[in-house]
Design a protein around this motif. Structure first.
Motif, PDB file in Angstrom:
ATOM      1  N   SER A  46     -28.765 -16.637 -38.571  1.00 39.26           N
ATOM      2  CA  SER A  46     -30.223 -16.780 -38.522  1.00 39.26           C
ATOM      3  C   SER A  46     -30.795 -16.902 -39.924  1.00 39.26           C
ATOM      4  O   SER A  46     -30.392 -16.180 -40.842  1.00 39.26           O
ATOM      5  CB  SER A  46     -30.849 -15.570 -37.822  1.00 39.26           C
ATOM      6  N   LYS A  47     -31.755 -17.824 -40.089  1.00 38.04           N
ATOM      7  CA  LYS A  47     -32.449 -17.983 -41.365  1.00 38.04           C
ATOM      8  C   LYS A  47     -33.806 -17.298 -41.265  1.00 38.04           C
ATOM      9  O   LYS A  47     -34.569 -17.547 -40.335  1.00 38.04           O
ATOM     10  CB  LYS A  47     -32.605 -19.461 -41.702  1.00 38.04           C
ATOM     11  N   LEU A  48     -34.082 -16.436 -42.248  1.00 35.10           N
ATOM     12  CA  LEU A  48     -35.281 -15.601 -42.199  1.00 35.10           C
ATOM     13  C   LEU A  48     -35.931 -15.505 -43.571  1.00 35.10           C
ATOM     14  O   LEU A  48     -35.306 -15.806 -44.590  1.00 35.10           O
ATOM     15  CB  LEU A  48     -34.917 -14.184 -41.728  1.00 35.10           C
ATOM     16  N   THR A  49     -37.189 -15.071 -43.561  1.00 33.33           N
ATOM     17  CA  THR A  49     -37.882 -14.783 -44.818  1.00 33.33           C
ATOM     18  C   THR A  49     -37.985 -13.275 -44.964  1.00 33.33           C
ATOM     19  O   THR A  49     -38.456 -12.584 -44.063  1.00 33.33           O
ATOM     20  CB  THR A  49     -39.296 -15.396 -44.825  1.00 33.33           C
ATOM     21  N   GLY A  50     -37.505 -12.773 -46.112  1.00 31.86           N
ATOM     22  CA  GLY A  50     -37.548 -11.346 -46.350  1.00 31.86           C
ATOM     23  C   GLY A  50     -38.192 -11.026 -47.679  1.00 31.86           C
ATOM     24  O   GLY A  50     -38.526 -11.922 -48.463  1.00 31.86           O
ATOM     25  N   SER A  51     -38.371  -9.732 -47.928  1.00 31.05           N
ATOM     26  CA  SER A  51     -38.998  -9.276 -49.164  1.00 31.05           C
ATOM     27  C   SER A  51     -38.047  -8.329 -49.877  1.00 31.05           C
ATOM     28  O   SER A  51     -37.494  -7.411 -49.257  1.00 31.05           O
ATOM     29  CB  SER A  51     -40.314  -8.555 -48.837  1.00 31.05           C
ATOM     30  N   GLN A 101     -40.620  -9.707 -54.107  1.00 28.98           N
ATOM     31  CA  GLN A 101     -40.438 -11.167 -54.080  1.00 28.98           C
ATOM     32  C   GLN A 101     -39.969 -11.644 -52.711  1.00 28.98           C
ATOM     33  O   GLN A 101     -39.122 -11.029 -52.076  1.00 28.98           O
ATOM     34  CB  GLN A 101     -39.423 -11.561 -55.154  1.00 28.98           C
ATOM     35  N   LYS A 102     -40.531 -12.739 -52.243  1.00 28.46           N
ATOM     36  CA  LYS A 102     -40.150 -13.320 -50.963  1.00 28.46           C
ATOM     37  C   LYS A 102     -38.938 -14.226 -51.155  1.00 28.46           C
ATOM     38  O   LYS A 102     -38.872 -15.008 -52.108  1.00 28.46           O
ATOM     39  CB  LYS A 102     -41.301 -14.126 -50.359  1.00 28.46           C
ATOM     40  N   LEU A 103     -37.986 -14.111 -50.234  1.00 29.32           N
ATOM     41  CA  LEU A 103     -36.772 -14.921 -50.305  1.00 29.32           C
ATOM     42  C   LEU A 103     -36.432 -15.493 -48.938  1.00 29.32           C
ATOM     43  O   LEU A 103     -36.649 -14.846 -47.905  1.00 29.32           O
ATOM     44  CB  LEU A 103     -35.587 -14.075 -50.776  1.00 29.32           C
ATOM     45  N   GLU A 104     -35.900 -16.720 -48.947  1.00 31.81           N
ATOM     46  CA  GLU A 104     -35.342 -17.318 -47.737  1.00 31.81           C
ATOM     47  C   GLU A 104     -33.862 -16.960 -47.705  1.00 31.81           C
ATOM     48  O   GLU A 104     -33.114 -17.281 -48.633  1.00 31.81           O
ATOM     49  CB  GLU A 104     -35.524 -18.835 -47.754  1.00 31.81           C
ATOM     50  N   VAL A 105     -33.441 -16.243 -46.662  1.00 33.20           N
ATOM     51  CA  VAL A 105     -32.060 -15.781 -46.576  1.00 33.20           C
ATOM     52  C   VAL A 105     -31.452 -16.155 -45.233  1.00 33.20           C
ATOM     53  O   VAL A 105     -32.165 -16.507 -44.281  1.00 33.20           O
ATOM     54  CB  VAL A 105     -31.983 -14.252 -46.772  1.00 33.20           C
TER      55      VAL A 105
END
Length: 404
Positions: free
Chosen positions: A292-297, A341-345
């Motif tokens: 799964s691709k998600l946006t995290g902090s 910081q926001k990251l696409e993981v």
């Protein structure tokens, strides 16, 4: 029956109890003889307009003025069959007279002295603040003094008591009533002990209870559930990481808590707010899946990588080996990332037993491989796309520093 509840109907000096009364008191299994001031828990048998009748476990019914069963607005506080705490006053012809407290304008210093000797509560109104405490008006317009320490209020809250009518215990009675000291705190402590005894019989670990936050510390919050006070550790507040407890809890806040531990012998109790919430890990494996691709902090930076919050209570590890470009080693994740910081993981691996999630940067050229939660940094992995600009910016910053 008349309204003077404070007549002395006890046998006077030299007057003997009847044979029936002496026989009753000598019977095995009977309760000890009642003496003025004896505190009992009675059952309300009947509530009348003027008098109510009590079952006090003795031969003969107890009587109590019905007015004592009403609140300040004249509304009933009890109903037939309820338990009520009362104090024995006197015996007359098999009739046992009780009171919950001494009150009413007709009472004077004689009744107050009796209340002092017998430990019977008295009504009082806090009139004003004086040096060291409060001036209290007792029944019969008798003045008394209540020290700040005996008011039962926390420091800084004493002004709220002015004008209130409360129950007091007389702790000092001298100079024929010209010097009277009272305590509301003693009443509160008695109530708390009664609550504690009741709670010990009913409370079980895992139960949900209501409580009030009384004090907040860095390691957690103390909560009073009415009878006992226990600790809500910071780790039991939320499934997510709590950095500042004061951003979540405030003194006086009402909470629904789960009982974590009851240690009556050592007087230690602990609660959990987290256990009353849905476990976010129930979503892992269904909503949060490998790939799964998600946006995290970014929530925490360690030597071995960055922890990324995907949802409150669900963190994943972006290992340091997943950072860098072209085989270059990254000294510390903070060289490239910052908190918040926001990251696409993308989710690489899920360990349900240990509740651990391994992450990689979305768009990375890395193969999906398991990473470690150890403190030992691994060698840098191959390059990636979406973080290349961050790495290059870091290298350029170092290069420009050397030229200077």
């Amino acid at each position: 029956m008349h309204d003077d509840r404070f007549d002395d109907d006890e046998p006077q000096d030299g007057e003997e109890l009847s044979f029936a009364e002496m026989l009753e008191q000598s019977m095995p299994g009977n309760r000890p003889a009642l003496t003025p001031g004896t505190k009992v828990t009675a059952t309300l048998l009947q509530i009348g307009s003027e008098w109510s009748f009590l079952d006090v476990g003795q031969k003969g019914e107890g009587v109590l003025a019905s007015a004592e069963l009403l609140d300040n607005n004249g509304e009933p506080l009890f109903k037939k069959g309820d338990k009520v705490t009362a104090y024995f006053l006197s015996r007359a012809g098999g009739e046992l007279r009780f009171t919950t407290k001494i009150g009413g304008g007709s009472s004077g210093t004689e009744q107050l002295e009796e209340a002092f000797r017998a430990g019977i509560p008295v009504d009082g109104r806090i009139e004003k603040e004086v040096k060291g405490g409060f001036e209290v008006k007792l029944p019969g317009n008798v003045r008394a003094f209540c020290p700040f320490s005996q008011s039962g209020q926390r420091q800084g809250e004493s002004a709220e008591l002015i004008g209130q009518s409360l129950s007091f215990k007389i702790s000092q009675f001298s100079e024929r009533g010209r010097n009277i000291v009272v305590s509301h705190r003693a009443i509160l402590e008695e109530q708390r002990e009664e609550q504690r005894a009741s709670l010990r019989e009913t409370l079980k670990e895992g139960m949900i209870v209501s409580g009030t936050v009384t004090n907040i510390r860095d390691f957690g919050a103390f909560v009073d559930i009415g009878g006992i006070e226990g600790l809500l550790p910071i780790s039991e507040i939320s499934y997510g990481r709590v950095e500042n407890i004061n951003e979540i809890l405030t003194t006086g806040q009402q909470l629904e808590l789960a009982i974590k531990k009851l240690d009556w012998e050592n007087n230690k109790f602990s609660f959990s707010l987290r256990d009353t919430q849905a476990d976010p890990w129930q979503k892992v494996g269904s909503i949060f899946k490998v790939g799964s691709k998600l946006t995290g902090s970014v929530s925490r930076l360690a030597q071995f990588g960055a922890f990324v919050t995907l949802e409150e209570g669900i963190d994943g590890l972006l290992h340091i080996s997943k950072l860098g470009e072209g085989g270059q080693r990254v000294r510390h994740p903070q060289d490239l990332l910052k908190l918040g910081q926001k990251l696409e993981v993308v989710i690489e691996n899920i360990d349900q037993a240990e509740k651990r999630i391994s992450l990689a940067l979305a768009g990375s050229a890395d193969e999906v491989t398991e990473t470690s939660y150890t403190d030992t940094p691994a060698a840098a992995a191959s390059g990636f796309g979406s973080m290349a600009d961050l790495f290059k910016a870091g290298q350029q910053k170092k290069g420009s520093g050397k030229k200077r």
